[in-house]
Design a protein around this motif. Structure first.
Motif, short mmCIF file in Angstrom:
data_model
loop_
_atom_site.label_atom_id
_atom_site.label_comp_id
_atom_site.label_asym_id
_atom_site.label_seq_id
_atom_site.Cartn_x
_atom_site.Cartn_y
_atom_site.Cartn_z
N ILE A 120 0.88 -1.05 -0.35
CA ILE A 120 0.09 0.13 0.47
C ILE A 120 0.95 1.13 -0.52
O ILE A 120 0.43 2.56 -0.77
N VAL A 121 1.96 1.53 0.81
CA VAL A 121 2.27 2.84 1.04
C VAL A 121 3.25 2.46 -0.37
O VAL A 121 3.36 3.42 -0.67
N ARG A 122 4.04 1.85 -1.27
CA ARG A 122 4.45 1.66 -2.28
C ARG A 122 3.66 1.85 -3.05
O ARG A 122 4.20 2.81 -4.45
N ASP A 123 2.78 1.54 -3.49
CA ASP A 123 1.58 1.90 -4.50
C ASP A 123 0.74 3.20 -3.98
O ASP A 123 0.84 4.12 -5.20
N LYS A 124 1.02 4.00 -2.26
CA LYS A 124 0.38 5.56 -2.74
C LYS A 124 1.17 5.69 -3.28
O LYS A 124 1.64 7.28 -3.74
N ARG A 125 2.77 6.05 -3.11
CA ARG A 125 3.72 6.80 -3.37
C ARG A 125 3.87 6.74 -5.07
O ARG A 125 3.87 8.18 -5.92
N ALA A 126 3.45 5.53 -5.56
CA ALA A 126 3.74 5.60 -7.93
C ALA A 126 2.50 7.14 -7.62
O ALA A 126 2.56 7.36 -8.78
N PHE A 127 1.31 6.40 -6.90
CA PHE A 127 0.16 7.61 -7.22
C PHE A 127 0.60 8.89 -7.14
O PHE A 127 -0.17 9.58 -8.13
N CYS A 128 1.57 9.53 -6.34
CA CYS A 128 1.68 10.80 -5.88
C CYS A 128 1.90 11.37 -6.60
O CYS A 128 1.73 12.08 -7.72
N ARG A 129 3.25 10.44 -7.52
CA ARG A 129 3.94 11.33 -8.74
C ARG A 129 2.79 10.34 -9.89
O ARG A 129 3.60 11.42 -10.37
N GLN A 130 2.08 9.83 -9.94
CA GLN A 130 1.53 9.91 -11.13
C GLN A 130 0.14 10.88 -11.64
O GLN A 130 0.14 11.99 -11.47
#
Length: 429
Positions: A209-219
Protein backbone atom coordinates in the motif's frame (compact mmCIF):
# COMPACT_ATOMS: atom_id res chain seq x y z
CA UNK A 1 13.13 -23.71 22.87
CA UNK A 2 15.07 -22.21 19.98
CA UNK A 3 11.92 -21.98 17.87
CA UNK A 4 10.00 -20.20 20.63
CA UNK A 5 12.80 -17.66 21.04
CA UNK A 6 12.90 -16.89 17.29
CA UNK A 7 9.13 -16.58 17.21
CA UNK A 8 9.01 -14.00 20.02
CA UNK A 9 12.00 -12.13 18.57
CA UNK A 10 10.23 -11.93 15.23
CA UNK A 11 7.13 -10.47 16.86
CA UNK A 12 9.21 -7.81 18.62
CA UNK A 13 11.54 -6.72 15.82
CA UNK A 14 9.32 -6.76 12.72
CA UNK A 15 6.54 -4.50 14.07
CA UNK A 16 9.13 -2.05 15.35
CA UNK A 17 10.89 -1.87 11.98
CA UNK A 18 7.69 -1.45 10.04
CA UNK A 19 6.24 1.09 12.48
CA UNK A 20 8.20 3.89 10.79
CA UNK A 21 7.52 2.54 7.30
CA UNK A 22 3.73 2.50 7.55
CA UNK A 23 2.35 5.95 8.36
CA UNK A 24 -1.13 4.78 7.29
CA UNK A 25 -1.47 2.99 10.62
CA UNK A 26 -0.52 5.92 12.82
CA UNK A 27 -3.35 8.38 12.29
CA UNK A 28 -6.44 9.10 10.23
CA UNK A 29 -5.58 10.70 6.91
CA UNK A 30 -7.59 13.00 4.63
CA UNK A 31 -9.81 11.25 2.12
CA UNK A 32 -8.87 11.72 -1.53
CA UNK A 33 -11.90 11.18 -3.75
CA UNK A 34 -11.63 9.94 -7.31
CA UNK A 35 -12.88 13.25 -8.72
CA UNK A 36 -10.24 15.21 -6.77
CA UNK A 37 -7.53 12.83 -7.95
CA UNK A 38 -8.59 13.26 -11.58
CA UNK A 39 -8.48 17.04 -11.34
CA UNK A 40 -4.96 16.81 -9.92
CA UNK A 41 -3.97 14.58 -12.83
CA UNK A 42 -5.24 17.16 -15.32
CA UNK A 43 -3.40 19.99 -13.58
CA UNK A 44 -0.13 18.40 -12.43
CA UNK A 45 0.56 15.24 -14.43
CA UNK A 46 3.93 15.66 -16.17
CA UNK A 47 2.92 13.70 -19.27
CA UNK A 48 -0.19 15.82 -19.73
CA UNK A 49 1.81 19.00 -19.22
CA UNK A 50 4.11 17.94 -22.06
CA UNK A 51 1.12 17.02 -24.25
CA UNK A 52 -0.47 20.40 -23.50
CA UNK A 53 2.74 22.17 -24.54
CA UNK A 54 2.91 20.12 -27.76
CA UNK A 55 -0.66 21.13 -28.59
CA UNK A 56 0.20 24.81 -28.04
CA UNK A 57 3.33 24.46 -30.19
CA UNK A 58 1.26 22.96 -33.02
CA UNK A 59 -1.20 25.83 -32.75
CA UNK A 60 1.58 28.43 -32.95
CA UNK A 61 3.18 26.71 -35.93
CA UNK A 62 -0.12 26.76 -37.79
CA UNK A 63 -0.46 30.47 -37.06
CA UNK A 64 3.02 31.03 -38.51
CA UNK A 65 2.15 29.12 -41.68
CA UNK A 66 -0.97 31.26 -42.16
CA UNK A 67 1.24 34.35 -42.55
CA UNK A 68 2.20 33.05 -46.02
CA UNK A 69 -1.25 34.19 -47.19
CA UNK A 70 -0.54 37.83 -46.28
CA UNK A 71 0.36 40.40 -49.01
CA UNK A 72 3.68 42.23 -49.24
CA UNK A 73 3.76 46.01 -48.68
CA UNK A 74 6.52 48.24 -50.09
CA UNK A 75 6.95 51.75 -48.55
CA UNK A 76 8.73 54.86 -50.00
CA UNK A 77 12.43 55.16 -49.26
CA UNK A 78 15.17 57.75 -49.77
CA UNK A 79 18.97 57.39 -49.94
CA UNK A 80 22.21 59.00 -51.11
CA UNK A 81 25.46 57.88 -52.72
CA UNK A 82 28.42 58.28 -50.36
CA UNK A 83 30.96 60.83 -51.77
CA UNK A 84 34.33 59.52 -52.95
CA UNK A 85 36.40 62.65 -52.19
CA UNK A 86 36.28 65.99 -50.41
CA UNK A 87 35.45 67.72 -53.71
CA UNK A 88 32.55 65.39 -54.21
CA UNK A 89 31.55 65.92 -50.59
CA UNK A 90 31.29 69.67 -51.21
CA UNK A 91 28.94 68.96 -54.08
CA UNK A 92 26.84 66.49 -52.07
CA UNK A 93 23.90 68.85 -51.97
CA UNK A 94 23.24 68.27 -55.68
CA UNK A 95 20.56 65.77 -56.52
CA UNK A 96 22.79 63.56 -58.65
CA UNK A 97 23.96 61.86 -55.41
CA UNK A 98 20.53 61.56 -53.86
CA UNK A 99 17.87 59.04 -54.97
CA UNK A 100 14.23 58.87 -53.92
CA UNK A 101 11.75 56.04 -54.30
CA UNK A 102 8.37 57.58 -53.85
CA UNK A 103 6.22 54.54 -54.70
CA UNK A 104 3.98 52.61 -52.38
CA UNK A 105 3.49 49.04 -53.54
CA UNK A 106 1.21 46.16 -52.55
CA UNK A 107 1.69 42.72 -54.05
CA UNK A 108 -0.12 39.45 -53.40
CA UNK A 109 0.47 35.99 -54.85
CA UNK A 110 -2.13 33.23 -54.63
CA UNK A 111 -1.34 29.68 -55.75
CA UNK A 112 -4.17 27.29 -56.66
CA UNK A 113 -3.18 25.12 -53.71
CA UNK A 114 -3.75 27.96 -51.21
CA UNK A 115 -7.41 27.08 -50.67
CA UNK A 116 -6.57 23.46 -49.88
CA UNK A 117 -3.57 24.55 -47.82
CA UNK A 118 -5.81 26.63 -45.60
CA UNK A 119 -8.13 23.66 -45.17
CA UNK A 120 -5.11 21.54 -44.29
CA UNK A 121 -4.17 23.94 -41.51
CA UNK A 122 -7.67 23.63 -40.05
CA UNK A 123 -7.42 19.84 -40.19
CA UNK A 124 -4.01 19.99 -38.50
CA UNK A 125 -5.54 22.00 -35.68
CA UNK A 126 -8.25 19.36 -35.31
CA UNK A 127 -5.67 16.54 -35.38
CA UNK A 128 -3.65 18.25 -32.66
CA UNK A 129 -6.79 18.64 -30.54
CA UNK A 130 -7.76 14.97 -31.01
CA UNK A 131 -4.28 13.82 -30.04
CA UNK A 132 -4.55 15.93 -26.91
CA UNK A 133 -7.92 14.41 -26.08
CA UNK A 134 -6.49 10.93 -26.58
CA UNK A 135 -3.62 11.66 -24.21
CA UNK A 136 -6.00 13.09 -21.62
CA UNK A 137 -8.27 10.04 -21.84
CA UNK A 138 -5.29 7.68 -21.55
CA UNK A 139 -3.84 9.41 -18.48
CA UNK A 140 -7.24 9.75 -16.80
CA UNK A 141 -8.00 6.07 -17.43
CA UNK A 142 -4.59 5.08 -16.04
CA UNK A 143 -5.18 7.21 -12.94
CA UNK A 144 -8.63 5.69 -12.39
CA UNK A 145 -7.15 2.20 -12.59
CA UNK A 146 -4.38 3.18 -10.16
CA UNK A 147 -6.89 4.68 -7.75
CA UNK A 148 -9.00 1.54 -7.71
CA UNK A 149 -5.79 -0.48 -7.45
CA UNK A 150 -5.19 1.29 -4.13
CA UNK A 151 -8.75 0.47 -3.10
CA UNK A 152 -8.08 -3.18 -3.95
CA UNK A 153 -4.88 -3.13 -1.89
CA UNK A 154 -6.79 -1.73 1.09
CA UNK A 155 -9.50 -4.36 0.68
CA UNK A 156 -6.84 -7.07 0.68
CA UNK A 157 -5.34 -5.51 3.77
CA UNK A 158 -8.71 -5.64 5.49
CA UNK A 159 -8.98 -9.29 4.51
CA UNK A 160 -5.49 -9.95 5.90
CA UNK A 161 -6.50 -8.30 9.19
CA UNK A 162 -9.46 -10.65 9.44
CA UNK A 163 -7.28 -13.64 8.54
CA UNK A 164 -4.76 -12.58 11.19
CA UNK A 165 -7.50 -12.37 13.83
CA UNK A 166 -8.76 -15.84 12.88
CA UNK A 167 -5.22 -17.24 12.92
CA UNK A 168 -4.63 -15.72 16.35
CA UNK A 169 -7.84 -17.23 17.74
CA UNK A 170 -6.96 -20.59 16.19
CA UNK A 171 -3.52 -20.45 17.80
CA UNK A 172 -4.99 -19.72 21.20
CA UNK A 173 -7.51 -22.55 20.85
CA UNK A 174 -4.83 -24.98 19.73
CA UNK A 175 -2.55 -23.93 22.58
CA UNK A 176 -5.34 -24.53 25.10
CA UNK A 177 -6.11 -27.93 23.62
CA UNK A 178 -2.42 -28.81 23.57
CA UNK A 179 -2.09 -27.94 27.25
CA UNK A 180 -4.96 -30.28 28.17
CA UNK A 181 -3.73 -33.02 25.86
CA UNK A 182 -6.38 -32.74 23.13
CA UNK A 183 -3.87 -31.66 20.42
CA UNK A 184 -0.31 -32.75 19.71
CA UNK A 185 2.77 -30.56 19.78
CA UNK A 186 2.93 -30.78 16.00
CA UNK A 187 -0.57 -29.25 15.76
CA UNK A 188 0.47 -26.46 18.10
CA UNK A 189 3.58 -25.70 16.00
CA UNK A 190 1.45 -25.82 12.85
CA UNK A 191 -0.92 -23.21 14.31
CA UNK A 192 2.08 -21.02 15.23
CA UNK A 193 3.43 -21.24 11.66
CA UNK A 194 0.00 -20.30 10.27
CA UNK A 195 -0.16 -17.28 12.56
CA UNK A 196 3.40 -16.22 11.63
CA UNK A 197 2.56 -16.46 7.94
CA UNK A 198 -0.61 -14.41 8.39
CA UNK A 199 1.36 -11.82 10.37
CA UNK A 200 4.06 -11.55 7.69
CA UNK A 201 1.46 -11.36 4.91
CA UNK A 202 -0.28 -8.53 6.76
CA UNK A 203 2.89 -6.42 6.86
CA UNK A 204 3.83 -7.21 3.26
CA UNK A 205 0.43 -5.96 2.19
CA UNK A 206 0.95 -2.79 4.22
CA UNK A 207 4.28 -2.21 2.44
CA UNK A 208 2.50 -2.72 -0.88
CA UNK A 209 0.00 0.00 0.00
CA UNK A 210 2.79 2.43 0.90
CA UNK A 211 4.62 1.69 -2.36
CA UNK A 212 1.48 2.03 -4.48
CA UNK A 213 0.58 5.31 -2.80
CA UNK A 214 3.99 6.75 -3.62
CA UNK A 215 3.60 5.73 -7.27
CA UNK A 216 0.11 7.24 -7.35
CA UNK A 217 1.41 10.50 -5.88
CA UNK A 218 3.99 10.71 -8.65
CA UNK A 219 1.21 10.18 -11.17
CA UNK A 220 -0.81 13.00 -9.62
CA UNK A 221 2.21 15.31 -9.45
CA UNK A 222 2.09 15.28 -5.63
CA UNK A 223 4.80 14.90 -3.05
CA UNK A 224 5.58 11.17 -2.84
CA UNK A 225 5.09 11.12 0.92
CA UNK A 226 1.78 12.99 0.98
CA UNK A 227 -0.68 11.29 3.33
CA UNK A 228 -4.17 10.41 2.08
CA UNK A 229 -6.80 7.69 2.11
CA UNK A 230 -8.99 6.41 -0.70
CA UNK A 231 -12.53 5.14 -0.67
CA UNK A 232 -13.16 1.71 0.82
CA UNK A 233 -15.16 0.10 -1.97
CA UNK A 234 -14.90 -0.29 -5.73
CA UNK A 235 -18.29 0.69 -7.15
CA UNK A 236 -20.11 -1.96 -9.10
CA UNK A 237 -19.75 -1.57 -12.86
CA UNK A 238 -22.58 0.08 -14.71
CA UNK A 239 -24.40 -2.06 -17.28
CA UNK A 240 -23.18 -1.33 -20.81
CA UNK A 241 -25.37 -2.04 -23.83
CA UNK A 242 -23.56 -3.09 -27.00
CA UNK A 243 -25.72 -1.06 -29.39
CA UNK A 244 -25.28 2.09 -27.34
CA UNK A 245 -21.57 1.43 -26.99
CA UNK A 246 -21.15 0.92 -30.73
CA UNK A 247 -23.18 4.01 -31.64
CA UNK A 248 -21.13 6.15 -29.26
CA UNK A 249 -17.92 4.69 -30.65
CA UNK A 250 -18.83 5.61 -34.24
CA UNK A 251 -19.54 9.24 -33.33
CA UNK A 252 -17.14 10.15 -30.50
CA UNK A 253 -14.24 7.69 -30.43
CA UNK A 254 -11.01 9.78 -30.41
CA UNK A 255 -9.11 7.00 -32.18
CA UNK A 256 -11.64 6.78 -35.00
CA UNK A 257 -11.99 10.55 -35.36
CA UNK A 258 -8.21 10.95 -35.46
CA UNK A 259 -7.91 8.32 -38.20
CA UNK A 260 -10.60 10.11 -40.23
CA UNK A 261 -8.87 13.48 -39.91
CA UNK A 262 -5.48 12.02 -40.81
CA UNK A 263 -6.97 10.36 -43.90
CA UNK A 264 -8.62 13.63 -44.93
CA UNK A 265 -5.33 15.46 -44.43
CA UNK A 266 -3.54 13.00 -46.73
CA UNK A 267 -6.25 13.37 -49.40
CA UNK A 268 -5.98 17.18 -49.17
CA UNK A 269 -2.23 16.91 -49.76
CA UNK A 270 -2.96 15.05 -53.02
CA UNK A 271 -5.47 17.74 -54.06
CA UNK A 272 -2.85 20.41 -53.44
CA UNK A 273 -0.50 18.70 -55.89
CA UNK A 274 -3.27 18.34 -58.49
CA UNK A 275 -4.32 22.00 -58.18
CA UNK A 276 -0.80 23.35 -58.64
CA UNK A 277 -0.37 21.30 -61.82
CA UNK A 278 -3.67 22.16 -63.47
CA UNK A 279 -4.56 25.74 -62.53
CA UNK A 280 -2.58 28.98 -62.96
CA UNK A 281 -1.26 31.10 -60.10
CA UNK A 282 -2.78 34.53 -59.50
CA UNK A 283 -0.66 37.61 -58.90
CA UNK A 284 -1.91 41.09 -58.01
CA UNK A 285 0.30 44.21 -57.90
CA UNK A 286 -0.77 47.73 -56.97
CA UNK A 287 1.74 50.61 -57.20
CA UNK A 288 1.03 54.23 -56.23
CA UNK A 289 3.56 57.00 -56.86
CA UNK A 290 3.31 59.96 -54.52
CA UNK A 291 3.74 62.50 -57.35
CA UNK A 292 1.58 60.73 -59.91
CA UNK A 293 -2.10 61.19 -60.24
CA UNK A 294 -3.15 57.65 -61.04
CA UNK A 295 -2.06 54.39 -59.33
CA UNK A 296 -0.82 51.49 -61.45
CA UNK A 297 -2.52 48.12 -61.35
CA UNK A 298 -1.24 44.82 -62.63
CA UNK A 299 -2.95 41.44 -62.51
CA UNK A 300 -1.17 38.39 -63.82
CA UNK A 301 -1.79 34.66 -64.24
CA UNK A 302 1.10 32.21 -64.43
CA UNK A 303 0.57 28.77 -65.94
CA UNK A 304 3.22 26.06 -66.26
CA UNK A 305 2.41 23.99 -69.36
CA UNK A 306 4.91 21.32 -68.39
CA UNK A 307 2.77 20.41 -65.40
CA UNK A 308 -0.32 20.24 -67.63
CA UNK A 309 1.30 17.68 -69.89
CA UNK A 310 2.24 15.61 -66.83
CA UNK A 311 -1.17 15.99 -65.22
CA UNK A 312 -2.81 12.96 -66.88
CA UNK A 313 -0.07 10.66 -65.60
CA UNK A 314 0.08 12.11 -62.10
CA UNK A 315 -3.68 12.22 -61.59
CA UNK A 316 -4.00 8.46 -62.08
CA UNK A 317 -1.26 7.84 -59.52
CA UNK A 318 -2.80 10.26 -57.04
CA UNK A 319 -6.25 8.73 -57.42
CA UNK A 320 -4.79 5.34 -56.55
CA UNK A 321 -3.09 6.85 -53.51
CA UNK A 322 -6.37 8.48 -52.50
CA UNK A 323 -8.14 5.13 -52.83
CA UNK A 324 -5.46 3.55 -50.65
CA UNK A 325 -6.12 6.18 -47.99
CA UNK A 326 -9.82 5.34 -47.99
CA UNK A 327 -9.13 1.61 -47.82
CA UNK A 328 -6.70 2.14 -44.93
CA UNK A 329 -9.33 4.16 -43.07
CA UNK A 330 -11.97 1.47 -43.65
CA UNK A 331 -9.54 -1.17 -42.35
CA UNK A 332 -8.78 0.95 -39.30
CA UNK A 333 -12.49 1.27 -38.56
CA UNK A 334 -12.99 -2.50 -38.81
CA UNK A 335 -9.99 -3.22 -36.58
CA UNK A 336 -11.06 -0.75 -33.89
CA UNK A 337 -14.64 -2.00 -33.93
CA UNK A 338 -13.46 -5.59 -33.58
CA UNK A 339 -11.21 -4.57 -30.70
CA UNK A 340 -14.18 -2.91 -29.01
CA UNK A 341 -16.36 -5.98 -29.60
CA UNK A 342 -13.70 -8.28 -28.13
CA UNK A 343 -13.34 -6.08 -25.04
CA UNK A 344 -17.12 -6.05 -24.60
CA UNK A 345 -17.41 -9.84 -24.81
CA UNK A 346 -14.68 -10.26 -22.20
CA UNK A 347 -16.41 -7.66 -20.02
CA UNK A 348 -19.75 -9.48 -20.27
CA UNK A 349 -18.16 -12.80 -19.34
CA UNK A 350 -16.27 -11.24 -16.43
CA UNK A 351 -19.48 -9.68 -15.16
CA UNK A 352 -21.16 -13.09 -15.07
CA UNK A 353 -18.15 -14.71 -13.40
CA UNK A 354 -18.02 -11.95 -10.80
CA UNK A 355 -21.66 -12.53 -9.84
CA UNK A 356 -21.00 -16.27 -9.40
CA UNK A 357 -17.83 -15.58 -7.42
CA UNK A 358 -19.72 -13.37 -4.97
CA UNK A 359 -22.01 -16.29 -4.18
CA UNK A 360 -19.00 -18.58 -3.83
CA UNK A 361 -17.48 -16.17 -1.28
CA UNK A 362 -20.63 -16.20 0.80
CA UNK A 363 -20.71 -20.00 0.84
CA UNK A 364 -16.99 -20.43 1.59
CA UNK A 365 -17.06 -17.86 4.41
CA UNK A 366 -20.10 -19.54 5.97
CA UNK A 367 -18.33 -22.89 5.81
CA UNK A 368 -15.18 -21.44 7.36
CA UNK A 369 -17.18 -19.96 10.25
CA UNK A 370 -18.99 -23.28 10.77
CA UNK A 371 -15.65 -25.13 10.72
CA UNK A 372 -14.21 -22.78 13.34
CA UNK A 373 -17.21 -23.41 15.57
CA UNK A 374 -16.81 -27.17 15.12
CA UNK A 375 -13.11 -26.88 15.97
CA UNK A 376 -14.03 -25.06 19.18
CA UNK A 377 -16.25 -27.99 20.04
CA UNK A 378 -13.58 -30.49 19.07
CA UNK A 379 -15.56 -32.22 16.32
CA UNK A 380 -13.03 -31.58 13.50
CA UNK A 381 -9.26 -31.49 13.26
CA UNK A 382 -7.01 -28.47 12.85
CA UNK A 383 -6.13 -29.59 9.32
CA UNK A 384 -9.81 -29.59 8.27
CA UNK A 385 -10.27 -26.12 9.77
CA UNK A 386 -7.24 -24.74 7.92
CA UNK A 387 -8.54 -26.18 4.67
CA UNK A 388 -11.88 -24.39 5.01
CA UNK A 389 -10.22 -21.13 6.06
CA UNK A 390 -7.83 -21.26 3.11
CA UNK A 391 -10.73 -21.89 0.73
CA UNK A 392 -12.58 -18.87 2.10
CA UNK A 393 -9.44 -16.74 1.87
CA UNK A 394 -8.73 -17.69 -1.74
CA UNK A 395 -12.37 -17.14 -2.74
CA UNK A 396 -12.44 -13.70 -1.12
CA UNK A 397 -9.15 -12.63 -2.68
CA UNK A 398 -10.24 -13.87 -6.11
CA UNK A 399 -13.53 -11.98 -5.80
CA UNK A 400 -11.73 -8.75 -4.92
CA UNK A 401 -9.39 -9.09 -7.89
CA UNK A 402 -12.26 -9.93 -10.23
CA UNK A 403 -14.12 -6.79 -9.13
CA UNK A 404 -11.02 -4.70 -9.80
CA UNK A 405 -10.40 -6.28 -13.21
CA UNK A 406 -14.04 -5.77 -14.11
CA UNK A 407 -13.79 -2.07 -13.26
CA UNK A 408 -10.61 -1.75 -15.32
CA UNK A 409 -12.37 -3.36 -18.27
CA UNK A 410 -15.29 -0.94 -17.94
CA UNK A 411 -12.91 2.05 -17.91
CA UNK A 412 -11.11 0.72 -20.98
CA UNK A 413 -14.40 0.21 -22.84
CA UNK A 414 -15.45 3.75 -22.07
CA UNK A 415 -12.10 5.10 -23.24
CA UNK A 416 -12.22 3.16 -26.52
CA UNK A 417 -15.80 4.28 -27.22
CA UNK A 418 -15.12 7.91 -26.28
CA UNK A 419 -17.57 7.82 -23.39
CA UNK A 420 -17.15 10.15 -20.39
CA UNK A 421 -14.91 8.70 -17.68
CA UNK A 422 -16.83 10.34 -14.86
CA UNK A 423 -15.09 13.74 -14.69
CA UNK A 424 -15.47 17.16 -16.28
CA UNK A 425 -12.38 18.39 -18.14
CA UNK A 426 -11.93 22.15 -18.11
CA UNK A 427 -8.90 23.14 -20.17
CA UNK A 428 -8.13 25.92 -22.61
CA UNK A 429 -5.15 26.77 -24.75
Amino acid sequence: MHRSFVYHLFKLIVPGCLFFMTPTLLQAQPLLTLEEAMQEVLQNNKILQQARNRRRIDSQENHLIKTAFFPTLTLPSVGATWPQSARQHSRNMHYEHIWLKNEIGLSWRLAPSSFFSYQTLRIKDQISELRWQQEVAAQVAAAIKAYYGLVLAQQKQKMEVESLAVAKETLQLTKTKYEVGQETELDYLDAQVTYDQAYATFWRQEETIVRDKRAFCRQLGRDEFAAFDVTEEIPLPEPLDWETLLATYKTTSPVLLLAQKQSKNSINALKIEQADRLFPSLGLDLTYACWDKQPQYRIGLTLDFTNIFQYAINVRKERLEEENQRLALAGKQVDEEEKLRSEFLVYTQQLQDYTLQQRSVQVSQARAEAALEKYRLGSITLLALKRKQEEARRATQQCLEMGYNLKKREVELRRLAGMPLGIIINDEL
